[in-house]
Design a protein around this motif. Structure first.
Motif, PDB file in Angstrom:
ATOM      1  N   ASN A 134       0.829  -1.208   0.000  1.00  0.00           N
ATOM      2  CA  ASN A 134       0.000   0.000   0.000  1.00  0.00           C
ATOM      3  C   ASN A 134       0.865   1.260   0.000  1.00  0.00           C
ATOM      4  OD1 ASN A 134      -2.531  -1.181  -0.129  1.00  0.00           O
ATOM      5  ND2 ASN A 134      -2.679  -1.400   2.081  1.00  0.00           N
ATOM      6  N   ALA A 135       1.963   1.230   0.740  1.00  0.00           N
ATOM      7  CA  ALA A 135       2.871   2.382   0.759  1.00  0.00           C
ATOM      8  C   ALA A 135       3.522   2.578  -0.611  1.00  0.00           C
ATOM      9  CB  ALA A 135       3.940   2.195   1.824  1.00  0.00           C
TER      10      ALA A 135
ATOM     11  N   MET B 185       2.211   1.931  -3.449  1.00  0.00           N
ATOM     12  CA  MET B 185       1.239   2.470  -4.393  1.00  0.00           C
ATOM     13  C   MET B 185       1.171   3.990  -4.323  1.00  0.00           C
ATOM     14  SD  MET B 185      -1.943  -0.083  -4.781  1.00  0.00           S
ATOM     15  CE  MET B 185      -2.023  -1.007  -3.274  1.00  0.00           C
ATOM     16  N   GLY B 186       1.631   4.569  -3.227  1.00  0.00           N
ATOM     17  CA  GLY B 186       1.680   6.026  -3.109  1.00  0.00           C
ATOM     18  C   GLY B 186       2.966   6.616  -3.649  1.00  0.00           C
TER      19      GLY B 186
ATOM     20  N   PRO C 154       5.504   8.122  -6.203  1.00  0.00           N
ATOM     21  CA  PRO C 154       5.315   8.816  -7.489  1.00  0.00           C
ATOM     22  C   PRO C 154       5.896   7.995  -8.640  1.00  0.00           C
ATOM     23  CG  PRO C 154       6.264  10.281  -5.844  1.00  0.00           C
ATOM     24  CD  PRO C 154       6.272   8.914  -5.248  1.00  0.00           C
TER      25      PRO C 154
END
Length: 100
Positions: free
Chosen positions: A67-68, A70-71, A73
């Protein structure tokens, strides 16, 4: 401002005339994009399904890391891939940089 408009008009002219180089570039871009989507789906769908249904020791940590990521850039991801496949990178011996 006139240079911008002349560039835009030249671009539209290439599109309307169906310039052969423009078509080749467009088809190559589509080929690379669809190949990347196919590889990503072939890896991501089974691994995502496995992560959803299985239970293992570091499952929550793995999900948090994914999940991290996916953030992250896209530019950072692109730089990492570029470093990996550059001539001095770990995968540089394969000569993958600037190839479809």
């Amino acid at each position: 401002m006139g240079d911008i408009w002349s560039g835009i008009l030249a671009a539209f002219g290439l599109i309307v005339k169906l310039d052969r180089d423009l078509i080749d570039i467009t088809l190559r871009s589509l080929q690379v994009t669809l190949t990347a989507v196919a590889i990503g789906a072939a890896l991501g769908i089974p691994l995502g399904a496995w992560l959803a249904v299985s239970r293992f020791r570091f499952r929550r940590t793995t999900i948090a890391i994914l999940n991290a990521l996916m953030g992250l850039p896209p530019v950072v991801g692109g730089l990492v891939v570029s470093i990996l496949v550059s001539r001095s990178g770990p995968c540089g011996v394969f000569g993958l940089l600037f190839t479809p």
